[in-house]
Enzyme design. Structure first.
Site, short mmCIF file in Angstrom:
data_model
loop_
_atom_site.label_atom_id
_atom_site.label_comp_id
_atom_site.label_asym_id
_atom_site.label_seq_id
_atom_site.Cartn_x
_atom_site.Cartn_y
_atom_site.Cartn_z
N LYS A 105 30.36 42.83 55.80
CA LYS A 105 31.97 42.99 55.70
C LYS A 105 32.20 44.39 54.74
O LYS A 105 32.88 45.23 55.14
CB LYS A 105 32.63 41.85 55.03
CG LYS A 105 33.94 42.17 54.74
CD LYS A 105 34.72 40.90 54.26
CE LYS A 105 34.43 40.59 52.72
NZ LYS A 105 35.37 41.33 51.83
N ASN A 106 31.60 44.23 53.65
CA ASN A 106 32.08 45.42 52.66
C ASN A 106 31.34 46.63 52.73
O ASN A 106 31.82 47.71 52.32
CB ASN A 106 31.64 44.75 51.09
CG ASN A 106 32.69 43.84 50.77
OD1 ASN A 106 33.76 43.30 51.38
ND2 ASN A 106 32.13 43.08 49.59
N CYS A 140 45.25 40.22 42.63
CA CYS A 140 44.55 39.31 43.89
C CYS A 140 44.34 38.05 42.98
O CYS A 140 44.57 37.97 41.77
CB CYS A 140 43.25 39.98 44.33
SG CYS A 140 41.65 39.87 43.25
N ARG A 143 42.98 44.04 39.29
CA ARG A 143 42.08 44.85 39.62
C ARG A 143 42.37 46.19 39.63
O ARG A 143 43.18 46.83 40.34
CB ARG A 143 41.27 44.49 41.02
CG ARG A 143 40.86 43.21 40.89
CD ARG A 143 40.22 42.52 42.26
NE ARG A 143 39.18 43.22 42.87
CZ ARG A 143 38.85 43.09 44.30
NH1 ARG A 143 39.51 42.24 45.00
NH2 ARG A 143 37.99 43.75 44.71
N VAL A 164 43.03 50.56 39.40
CA VAL A 164 42.61 51.69 40.41
C VAL A 164 42.41 52.90 39.71
O VAL A 164 42.45 54.10 40.22
CB VAL A 164 43.35 51.61 41.88
CG1 VAL A 164 42.82 50.72 42.78
CG2 VAL A 164 44.59 51.88 41.69
N ASP A 165 42.49 52.96 38.37
CA ASP A 165 42.77 54.14 37.44
C ASP A 165 41.56 55.12 37.85
O ASP A 165 41.77 56.36 37.78
CB ASP A 165 42.77 53.61 36.12
CG ASP A 165 41.44 53.02 35.72
OD1 ASP A 165 41.21 51.90 36.42
OD2 ASP A 165 40.66 53.12 34.85
N ASP A 179 30.10 38.84 43.54
CA ASP A 179 30.39 38.07 44.86
C ASP A 179 29.63 36.70 45.25
O ASP A 179 30.00 36.07 46.28
CB ASP A 179 30.20 39.02 46.15
CG ASP A 179 31.48 39.97 46.17
OD1 ASP A 179 32.51 39.95 45.22
OD2 ASP A 179 31.25 41.00 46.84
N1 EPU Z 1 37.26 48.75 37.78
C1 EPU Z 1 38.45 49.42 37.10
N2 EPU Z 1 39.00 50.60 37.50
C2 EPU Z 1 38.83 51.05 38.82
C3 EPU Z 1 38.13 50.52 39.76
C4 EPU Z 1 37.49 49.26 39.09
O1 EPU Z 1 38.56 49.15 36.04
O2 EPU Z 1 39.57 52.20 39.11
C5 EPU Z 1 36.80 47.78 37.59
C6 EPU Z 1 37.00 46.66 38.61
O3 EPU Z 1 38.11 45.88 37.67
C7 EPU Z 1 35.70 45.72 38.16
C8 EPU Z 1 34.86 46.96 38.39
O4 EPU Z 1 35.24 47.98 37.86
O5 EPU Z 1 35.93 45.08 36.91
C9 EPU Z 1 33.89 46.77 39.55
O6 EPU Z 1 34.94 46.99 40.77
P1 EPU Z 1 34.69 47.85 42.16
O7 EPU Z 1 35.68 49.09 42.15
O8 EPU Z 1 33.18 47.98 42.17
O9 EPU Z 1 35.34 46.83 43.12
P2 EPU Z 1 35.87 46.96 44.49
O10 EPU Z 1 35.27 48.27 45.09
O11 EPU Z 1 37.11 46.93 44.43
C10 EPU Z 1 34.12 45.75 46.05
C11 EPU Z 1 34.04 44.53 47.04
C12 EPU Z 1 34.33 43.21 46.12
C13 EPU Z 1 33.13 43.16 45.11
C14 EPU Z 1 33.38 44.39 44.23
C15 EPU Z 1 32.24 44.40 43.23
C16 EPU Z 1 34.89 45.57 49.05
C17 EPU Z 1 35.99 45.61 49.87
N3 EPU Z 1 35.00 44.94 48.05
O12 EPU Z 1 35.48 45.74 45.37
O13 EPU Z 1 34.13 42.27 47.17
O14 EPU Z 1 33.75 41.93 44.25
O15 EPU Z 1 32.93 45.72 44.70
O16 EPU Z 1 30.86 44.16 43.55
O17 EPU Z 1 33.74 46.31 49.20
C18 EPU Z 1 34.46 40.11 48.21
O18 EPU Z 1 33.84 40.35 49.05
O19 EPU Z 1 34.74 38.88 47.91
C19 EPU Z 1 35.01 41.06 47.21
C20 EPU Z 1 35.93 40.98 46.39
#
Ligand code: EPU
Length: 427
Positions: free
Chosen positions: A24-25, A119, A124, A126-127, A308
């Site tokens: 999925k991801n 969520c 979460r 996006v900075d 996850d």
């Molecule tokens: N983070 C920040 N700032 C940002 C981006 C991330 O502080 O701008 C922090 C997050 O809060 C977290 C860490 O960095 O603590 C890692 O987050 P990441 O950006 O890697 O997560 P994501 O890309 O939003 C994907 C998966 C998630 C999975 C995470 C971590 C997808 C669609 N989602 O999210 O999957 O938990 O990576 O591996 O790929 C799931 O499938 O259940 C799911 C939530």
């Protein structure tokens, strides 16, 4: 349509073979990335999940037309961009929609994307996505709950991520793929889903170097061609089934897996006393007649133990006598499974992102999933109990697990989801 709950009558040994679904991801960003080409792209290995349908709705909104050409194969074609926005209705439904920002910046030079918001397991941010865009020359303004991005010319320069982020790395890659500039991303994610996105983009003619390392160099190219690509297997789904085998003291053969993507989970289960045998493209998990030991688990970015799979592992450990400690610093609030596991008799104490688990037998109860992986934790727990557990919140499970009841049944679980009673049938 109202979804009926998932019913599980546990206490049975599982056996046989189960194929992991495609990832999925990995599929979600690759679907979005397909719009960087104006030519048709065919993807194989796309799971039929509600999150995939949500991203296809968003892609349709910006101008991508798609057709399923096989059970898990999809052709996508974006001859031109029709809209450059990602509205709140779609971004709030699924956070991964934020990845559209990078793709639109690259293909259309501008994007208006709603802020994703929270969520079920907390804030979460996006900075890092926004900082990366700005550092590479994109103007990004925040207004009215939206990010408004515009680029003049190609992206160029270097950005050092302050932490490892899968989505942030993917968004920056997407934004930088087209144009004549050279972009370097330092402290980039080495997650399997980032590597697969790069594999896909390079197969269409992108020039991205360093996949699987923390330094990526992207040489912008003028255009991408069409093509065909197979998405990697879902390591999170496979990990969930590995844990299901351990929880039910069963032997399962998992096919369509990349054992090298599953080593952190294999290592933890081995430490607990489960036998894991790796072969090319498959894994045999054998927990028959084993007395499993409690363990401590801390989540990390890939290749560490995945967040996850944390709720599922917590559910397994809640059934193993002794004390286990589970820590999830990646998502400190990813704890919605705990209250529901308490309803099934689990003894879990929470302090910050730490769960102290005193394992013991669980019992069946009506429970409710509040997010995808919490739902997975509940079905793992249900598989260990003699009684009938009814899991509500099936819409979350449908986000990440394809035909779950049917596939669990195929390895011997007693799982079923009653058909909804239609109003007309009740007249
Ligand atoms: N983070 C920040 N700032 C940002 C981006 C991330 O502080 O701008 C922090 C997050 O809060 C977290 C860490 O960095 O603590 C890692 O987050 P990441 O950006 O890697 O997560 P994501 O890309 O939003 C994907 C998966 C998630 C999975 C995470 C971590 C997808 C669609 N989602 O999210 O999957 O938990 O990576 O591996 O790929 C799931 O499938 O259940 C799911 C939530």
């Amino acid at each position: 349509m109202q979804l009926t709950p998932l019913h599980l009558q546990g206490g049975r040994e599982l056996s046989g073979e189960i194929a992991a679904q495609p990832s999925k991801n990995a599929a979600l960003p690759i679907i979005v990335a397909s719009l960087l080409s104006s030519e048709p792209v065919t993807l194989h290995g796309v799971p039929r999940l509600s999150d995939v349908y949500t991203i296809l709705d968003l892609a349709h909104h910006v101008g991508t037309r798609h057709a399923w050409v096989g059970p898990n194969s999809l052709t996508l074609h974006t001859p031109e961009i029709l809209n450059t926005d990602a509205p709140y209705a779609l971004v709030s439904k699924m956070r991964a929609s934020f990845i559209m920002m990078g793709a639109l910046i690259a293909r259309a030079g501008q994007a208006t994307v709603s802020m994703p918001g929270g969520c079920a397991f907390g804030y979460r941010p996006v900075d890092q996505h926004v900082k990366a865009f700005r550092a590479l020359g994109v103007q990004v303004e925040e207004e009215g709950g939206n990010f408004d991005a515009r680029r003049e010319g190609s992206l160029k320069g270097t950005f050092v991520f302050e932490l490892l982020t899968v989505g942030g790395t993917q968004n920056a890659i997407l934004a930088a793929v087209l144009g004549g500039g050279v972009v370097t991303l330092e402290n980039a994610s080495i997650d399997t889903d980032v590597v697969d996105l790069i594999g896909f983009l390079n197969s269409l003619g992108a020039d991205i170097r360093g996949a699987g390392t923390n330094t990526l160099t992207i040489h912008g190219v003028q255009a991408l061609r069409g093509g065909e690509y197979r998405v990697i297997p879902d390591r999170i789904e496979a990990g969930t089934f590995m844990i299901a085998a351990a929880a039910t003291r069963s032997r399962l053969v998992l096919t369509n897996v990349r054992p090298d993507h599953l080593r952190a989970i294999s290592a933890k289960l081995t430490e607990m006393g489960v036998d894991i045998l790796e072969t090319e493209g498959s894994l045999i998990v054998d927990a028959r007649d084993r007395e499993l030991k409690p363990v401590n688990v801390t989540t990390q970015s890939f290749p560490g133990f995945p967040t996850d799979v944390q709720p599922q592992m917590s559910a397994l450990l809640a059934t193993i006598p002794g004390t286990s400690v589970v820590q999830d610093p990646v998502y400190p609030d990813r704890l919605t499974h705990v209250a529901e596991l308490h309803r099934m008799g689990a003894n879990i104490t929470v302090s910050g992102y730490t769960q102290v688990i005193q394992g013991g037998p669980l019992h069946a109860a009506p429970v409710k999933a509040a997010d995808l992986r919490a739902g997975a934790a509940l079905f793992i727990a249900a598989l260990t109990t003699e009684g009938e557990t009814v899991i509500d919140g099936v819409q979350y499970l449908n986000r990440g697990y394809e035909r779950l009841a049917e596939r669990l049944r195929s390895v011997g679980a007693n799982a079923w989801q009653p058909q909804p009673v239609l109003a007309s049938a009740m007249d």
